[in-house]
Design a protein around this motif. Structure first.
Motif, PDB file in Angstrom:
ATOM      1  N   GLN A 156       0.831  -1.207   0.000  1.00  0.00           N
ATOM      2  CA  GLN A 156       0.000   0.000   0.000  1.00  0.00           C
ATOM      3  C   GLN A 156       0.864   1.256   0.000  1.00  0.00           C
ATOM      4  OE1 GLN A 156      -2.678   0.201   3.307  1.00  0.00           O
ATOM      5  NE2 GLN A 156      -3.767   1.978   2.544  1.00  0.00           N
ATOM      6  N   LYS A 157       1.959   1.243   0.739  1.00  0.00           N
ATOM      7  CA  LYS A 157       2.839   2.405   0.812  1.00  0.00           C
ATOM      8  C   LYS A 157       3.461   2.714  -0.544  1.00  0.00           C
ATOM      9  CE  LYS A 157       7.014   4.115   3.151  1.00  0.00           C
ATOM     10  NZ  LYS A 157       8.064   3.800   4.139  1.00  0.00           N
ATOM     11  N   LEU A 158       4.033   1.702  -1.197  1.00  0.00           N
ATOM     12  CA  LEU A 158       4.694   1.929  -2.484  1.00  0.00           C
ATOM     13  C   LEU A 158       3.683   2.248  -3.581  1.00  0.00           C
ATOM     14  CD1 LEU A 158       7.427  -0.866  -2.428  1.00  0.00           C
ATOM     15  CD2 LEU A 158       7.588   1.519  -1.692  1.00  0.00           C
ATOM     16  N   GLU A 159       2.501   1.639  -3.492  1.00  0.00           N
ATOM     17  CA  GLU A 159       1.484   1.932  -4.503  1.00  0.00           C
ATOM     18  C   GLU A 159       1.014   3.371  -4.393  1.00  0.00           C
ATOM     19  OE1 GLU A 159      -2.626  -0.115  -6.250  1.00  0.00           O
ATOM     20  OE2 GLU A 159      -1.914  -0.589  -4.222  1.00  0.00           O
ATOM     21  N   SER A 160       0.879   3.881  -3.163  1.00  0.00           N
ATOM     22  CA  SER A 160       0.455   5.274  -2.979  1.00  0.00           C
ATOM     23  C   SER A 160       1.506   6.249  -3.496  1.00  0.00           C
ATOM     24  CB  SER A 160       0.177   5.544  -1.505  1.00  0.00           C
ATOM     25  OG  SER A 160       1.368   5.416  -0.732  1.00  0.00           O
ATOM     26  N   GLU A 161       2.778   5.822  -3.538  1.00  0.00           N
ATOM     27  CA  GLU A 161       3.847   6.678  -4.056  1.00  0.00           C
ATOM     28  C   GLU A 161       3.963   6.592  -5.577  1.00  0.00           C
ATOM     29  OE1 GLU A 161       7.491   5.864  -2.066  1.00  0.00           O
ATOM     30  OE2 GLU A 161       6.634   6.036  -0.062  1.00  0.00           O
ATOM     31  N   GLY A 162       3.166   5.733  -6.201  1.00  0.00           N
ATOM     32  CA  GLY A 162       3.181   5.652  -7.662  1.00  0.00           C
ATOM     33  C   GLY A 162       4.201   4.695  -8.231  1.00  0.00           C
ATOM     34  N   LEU A 163       4.834   3.852  -7.405  1.00  0.00           N
ATOM     35  CA  LEU A 163       5.858   2.936  -7.912  1.00  0.00           C
ATOM     36  C   LEU A 163       5.265   1.812  -8.751  1.00  0.00           C
ATOM     37  CD1 LEU A 163       7.560   4.508  -5.841  1.00  0.00           C
ATOM     38  CD2 LEU A 163       8.795   2.384  -5.378  1.00  0.00           C
ATOM     39  N   PHE A 164       3.948   1.580  -8.635  1.00  0.00           N
ATOM     40  CA  PHE A 164       3.317   0.521  -9.424  1.00  0.00           C
ATOM     41  C   PHE A 164       2.675   1.059 -10.706  1.00  0.00           C
ATOM     42  CE2 PHE A 164       2.277  -1.865  -5.205  1.00  0.00           C
ATOM     43  CZ  PHE A 164       3.640  -2.001  -4.965  1.00  0.00           C
ATOM     44  N   ASP A 165       2.772   2.357 -10.906  1.00  0.00           N
ATOM     45  CA  ASP A 165       2.093   2.990 -12.049  1.00  0.00           C
ATOM     46  C   ASP A 165       2.669   2.472 -13.368  1.00  0.00           C
ATOM     47  OD1 ASP A 165       0.735   4.547 -13.792  1.00  0.00           O
ATOM     48  OD2 ASP A 165       1.474   6.467 -13.055  1.00  0.00           O
ATOM     49  N   PRO A 166       1.837   1.922 -14.261  1.00  0.00           N
ATOM     50  CA  PRO A 166       2.352   1.427 -15.544  1.00  0.00           C
ATOM     51  C   PRO A 166       3.019   2.516 -16.386  1.00  0.00           C
ATOM     52  CG  PRO A 166       0.133   0.595 -15.139  1.00  0.00           C
ATOM     53  CD  PRO A 166       0.407   1.626 -14.087  1.00  0.00           C
ATOM     54  N   ALA A 167       2.583   3.786 -16.216  1.00  0.00           N
ATOM     55  CA  ALA A 167       3.176   4.862 -17.005  1.00  0.00           C
ATOM     56  C   ALA A 167       4.640   5.091 -16.630  1.00  0.00           C
ATOM     57  CB  ALA A 167       2.369   6.146 -16.811  1.00  0.00           C
ATOM     58  N   ARG A 168       5.024   4.687 -15.420  1.00  0.00           N
ATOM     59  CA  ARG A 168       6.404   4.864 -14.987  1.00  0.00           C
ATOM     60  C   ARG A 168       7.344   3.799 -15.535  1.00  0.00           C
ATOM     61  NH1 ARG A 168       9.573   2.328 -12.044  1.00  0.00           N
ATOM     62  NH2 ARG A 168       7.995   0.788 -11.538  1.00  0.00           N
ATOM     63  N   LYS A 169       6.789   2.676 -15.894  1.00  0.00           N
ATOM     64  CA  LYS A 169       7.615   1.509 -16.237  1.00  0.00           C
ATOM     65  C   LYS A 169       8.203   1.634 -17.637  1.00  0.00           C
ATOM     66  CE  LYS A 169       5.148  -1.464 -13.030  1.00  0.00           C
ATOM     67  NZ  LYS A 169       4.517  -2.773 -12.794  1.00  0.00           N
ATOM     68  N   LYS A 170       9.371   1.040 -17.796  1.00  0.00           N
ATOM     69  CA  LYS A 170      10.111   1.123 -19.058  1.00  0.00           C
ATOM     70  C   LYS A 170       9.715  -0.028 -19.973  1.00  0.00           C
ATOM     71  CE  LYS A 170      13.709   1.040 -16.425  1.00  0.00           C
ATOM     72  NZ  LYS A 170      13.055   1.409 -15.169  1.00  0.00           N
ATOM     73  N   ASN A 171       9.863   0.211 -21.271  1.00  0.00           N
ATOM     74  CA  ASN A 171       9.568  -0.821 -22.260  1.00  0.00           C
ATOM     75  C   ASN A 171      10.712  -1.827 -22.327  1.00  0.00           C
ATOM     76  OD1 ASN A 171       7.126   0.387 -23.015  1.00  0.00           O
ATOM     77  ND2 ASN A 171       8.156   1.745 -24.458  1.00  0.00           N
ATOM     78  N   GLU A 198      22.910  -3.190  -8.121  1.00  0.00           N
ATOM     79  CA  GLU A 198      23.750  -2.000  -8.234  1.00  0.00           C
ATOM     80  C   GLU A 198      24.950  -2.261  -9.139  1.00  0.00           C
ATOM     81  OE1 GLU A 198      24.624  -1.110  -4.194  1.00  0.00           O
ATOM     82  OE2 GLU A 198      22.841   0.157  -3.911  1.00  0.00           O
ATOM     83  N   GLN A 199      25.495  -3.452  -9.068  1.00  0.00           N
ATOM     84  CA  GLN A 199      26.609  -3.796  -9.947  1.00  0.00           C
ATOM     85  C   GLN A 199      26.184  -3.770 -11.414  1.00  0.00           C
ATOM     86  OE1 GLN A 199      28.024  -7.856  -9.713  1.00  0.00           O
ATOM     87  NE2 GLN A 199      30.142  -7.207 -10.039  1.00  0.00           N
ATOM     88  N   ALA A 200      25.011  -4.324 -11.712  1.00  0.00           N
ATOM     89  CA  ALA A 200      24.511  -4.290 -13.086  1.00  0.00           C
ATOM     90  C   ALA A 200      24.234  -2.865 -13.534  1.00  0.00           C
ATOM     91  CB  ALA A 200      23.249  -5.142 -13.185  1.00  0.00           C
ATOM     92  N   GLU A 201      23.716  -2.038 -12.619  1.00  0.00           N
ATOM     93  CA  GLU A 201      23.430  -0.643 -12.952  1.00  0.00           C
ATOM     94  C   GLU A 201      24.715   0.125 -13.262  1.00  0.00           C
ATOM     95  OE1 GLU A 201      20.856   2.855 -13.174  1.00  0.00           O
ATOM     96  OE2 GLU A 201      20.559   0.694 -13.356  1.00  0.00           O
ATOM     97  N   VAL A 260      14.756  -1.457  -7.650  1.00  0.00           N
ATOM     98  CA  VAL A 260      14.222  -1.975  -8.916  1.00  0.00           C
ATOM     99  C   VAL A 260      13.453  -0.880  -9.658  1.00  0.00           C
ATOM    100  CG1 VAL A 260      12.571  -3.604  -9.915  1.00  0.00           C
ATOM    101  CG2 VAL A 260      14.115  -4.356  -8.117  1.00  0.00           C
ATOM    102  N   ALA A 261      12.712  -0.054  -8.903  1.00  0.00           N
ATOM    103  CA  ALA A 261      11.901   0.983  -9.536  1.00  0.00           C
ATOM    104  C   ALA A 261      12.760   2.054 -10.200  1.00  0.00           C
ATOM    105  CB  ALA A 261      10.969   1.621  -8.501  1.00  0.00           C
ATOM    106  N   ARG A 262      13.898   2.418  -9.584  1.00  0.00           N
ATOM    107  CA  ARG A 262      14.718   3.499 -10.162  1.00  0.00           C
ATOM    108  C   ARG A 262      15.845   2.984 -11.050  1.00  0.00           C
ATOM    109  NH1 ARG A 262      16.404   3.654  -4.606  1.00  0.00           N
ATOM    110  NH2 ARG A 262      18.569   2.962  -4.353  1.00  0.00           N
ATOM    111  N   CYS A 263      15.922   1.690 -11.223  1.00  0.00           N
ATOM    112  CA  CYS A 263      16.961   1.115 -12.094  1.00  0.00           C
ATOM    113  C   CYS A 263      16.723   1.592 -13.539  1.00  0.00           C
ATOM    114  CB  CYS A 263      16.916  -0.405 -12.025  1.00  0.00           C
ATOM    115  SG  CYS A 263      18.212  -1.211 -12.994  1.00  0.00           S
ATOM    116  N   THR A 264      17.795   2.055 -14.177  1.00  0.00           N
ATOM    117  CA  THR A 264      17.669   2.550 -15.557  1.00  0.00           C
ATOM    118  C   THR A 264      17.569   1.420 -16.570  1.00  0.00           C
ATOM    119  OG1 THR A 264      20.085   2.668 -15.771  1.00  0.00           O
ATOM    120  CG2 THR A 264      18.930   4.647 -14.993  1.00  0.00           C
ATOM    121  N   ILE A 265      17.946   0.214 -16.169  1.00  0.00           N
ATOM    122  CA  ILE A 265      17.834  -0.947 -17.052  1.00  0.00           C
ATOM    123  C   ILE A 265      16.469  -1.594 -16.820  1.00  0.00           C
ATOM    124  CG2 ILE A 265      18.854  -3.171 -17.699  1.00  0.00           C
ATOM    125  CD1 ILE A 265      21.484  -2.205 -16.439  1.00  0.00           C
ATOM    126  N   PRO A 266      15.695  -1.896 -17.881  1.00  0.00           N
ATOM    127  CA  PRO A 266      14.407  -2.568 -17.684  1.00  0.00           C
ATOM    128  C   PRO A 266      14.570  -3.889 -16.930  1.00  0.00           C
ATOM    129  CG  PRO A 266      14.630  -1.782 -19.937  1.00  0.00           C
ATOM    130  CD  PRO A 266      15.974  -1.598 -19.309  1.00  0.00           C
TER     131      PRO A 266
END
Length: 452
Positions: A124-139, A195-198, A230-236
């Motif tokens: 509930q906490k992360l969803e309220s912050e918008g981390l589950f929003d499909p518009a945020r997710k990368k292709n 973090e190593q992959a990033e 995972v949410a802020r990772c630049t790699i899909p």
């Protein structure tokens, strides 16, 4: 009648055994509400009907329980003797034998209640912050140059992923970022691997995978810090944790969730056979389009060549046509005039023969001439109106004329005309033919009702 009244009445009356059991059953139903009970499963039996029969016990007592097929089907696991469970049940009495039992409508593994509540709080906490929003997710890239896998080197999920990738896309290199996936140190290990992959930026997509297990086994993937990384990772990131029915916080924040590790590998790349079929199909489509364009160009060239006439020839042709029309008009007028003259002569002869009233007949003649001229003008107007209607009809029947009224013709990327919007998908490219040109567009949504 209340239970206390029944009890008072029973003191003065002699009850049958069935009456006694009925009274006790009523007491259970009225005085005991639905409750949660923890214990160990023993003597578990699944009947042919799908119902579960078992005994719930602790170190001092035991009680029989039943869970009917409809409730058992939604439990999500098959309990075994020795399992620690928590059940939500009400106490009932089986009157024919006088045995009381638990009628269970929900069952979960012991200890999952606290974990489930913690899971819901984080979700509930992360969803309220918008981390589950499909518009945020990368292709997810369709043709990755390299694929990264974050998992344990000893996990069976790693072998499943490598096997699937070797089968589908052996030409894509795979880089493994080893990590623990279970235990107290698993969260820190998973974060370090991501973090190593990033930092390296050597892969186009990351697979975060682990095999199935209990909620305790998968709990590392519910960590809030891991979810934010995972949410802020630049790699899909594609998550493939557990089985199809397992859900973790990492699944919700990942750019794409796969039901299993093998499915995650299949979603990360296009198979070689599928790629070959796509290329063959694209080549065939391009060949057809090129051939059709060449044929249309040849037809336009032939038509243009047929219309390519010198101005002198055009003037001569139109001059001859104009002379022909003038001659035809003069002949027509001369015939009309001769006919009218002949009729006038006939009338004059008749008039002379019958000696009519000259003044009156002159009036009739003038009226006839006027009607004749009106009829001739009316017929000409009618024929001109017919010609105009036919000309307008021919213009309206022109298939391209409708484009001038704001309509368009829609083609898909293969040049086929689109008639059903339900067959269109998101991000599909289309080509619109308008009155004054061609425009390429992209479908924004795949549900036409959302655009209304």
């Amino acid at each position: 009648m209340s239970f206390s009244e029944n009890l008072t009445k029973s003191i003065t009356e002699i009850l049958s055994v069935s009456q006694l059991n009925r009274m006790i059953g009523t007491l259970f139903e009225q005085e005991l509400s639905v409750m949660w009970i923890r214990g160990e499963v023993s003597n578990f039996v699944q009947a042919a009907s799908g119902h579960w029969y078992f005994t719930l016990k602790d170190d001092r007592a035991s009680v029989k329980g039943v869970m009917f097929r409809g409730k058992a089907a939604s439990t999500g696991f098959m309990p075994r003797s020795g399992d620690k469970v928590e059940v939500r049940a009400r106490v009932s009495l089986y009157e024919p034998r006088g045995d009381f039992q638990l009628q269970v409508d929900m069952m979960r593994r012991a200890g999952q209640g606290d974990l489930h509540e913690a899971f819901l709080r984080i979700k509930q906490k992360l969803e309220s912050e918008g981390l589950f929003d499909p518009a945020r997710k990368k292709n997810i890239p369709m043709f990755p140059k390299a694929i990264g896998v974050v998992t344990s080197l000893s996990a069976a999920a790693l072998q499943d992923v490598l096997t699937a990738l070797a089968r589908r896309a052996p030409y894509v290199p795979v880089i493994i970022y080893p990590s623990l996936v279970q235990g107290q140190e698993a969260v820190a290990s998973l974060i370090a691997a991501l973090e190593q992959a990033e930092q390296r930026q050597e892969v186009d997509v990351l697979l975060l995978v682990r095999g199935g297990g209990s909620i305790e086994d998968l709990w590392s993937f519910n960590d809030e810090g891991l979810a934010r990384l995972v949410a802020r990772c630049t790699i899909p990131v594609i998550s493939g944790v557990g089985h199809e029915t397992d859900f973790t916080i990492a699944d919700f924040v990942a750019d794409l969730r796969a039901p299993t590790p093998t499915a995650a590998a299949e979603l990360a790349c296009v198979s070689g056979q599928d790629l070959s079929r796509r290329i063959d199909h694209a080549i065939n489509v391009l060949n057809r389009i090129q051939q059709r364009q060449i044929e249309m160009a040849c037809m336009r060239l032939d038509k243009a060549a047929a219309r390519l006439v010198s101005p002198a020839q055009l003037l001569l042709r139109y001059g001859q046509k104009n002379s022909y029309l003038l001659q035809s008009l003069e002949k027509s007028l001369r015939r009309k005039k001769d006919a009218l003259q002949a009729r006038v002569t006939l009338l004059n002869n008749t008039l002379q023969y019958n000696k009519p009233d000259i003044a009156r007949e002159r009036v009739r003649v003038n009226q006839s001439l006027s009607r004749l001229q009106q009829l001739w003008s009316f017929q000409m107007r009618q024929r001109l109106a017919v010609l105009e209607r036919m000309d307008s009809y021919l213009r309206n029947m022109n298939p391209r004329a409708i484009l001038g009224r704001g309509f368009s013709i829609t083609y898909d990327e293969f040049g086929n005309i689109v008639r059903d919007p339900a067959k269109l998908g998101a991000n599909q490219r289309l080509r619109l033919e308008l009155e004054k040109g061609i425009q390429n567009v992209v479908v924004i949504k795949d549900n036409p009702e959302e655009l209304l």
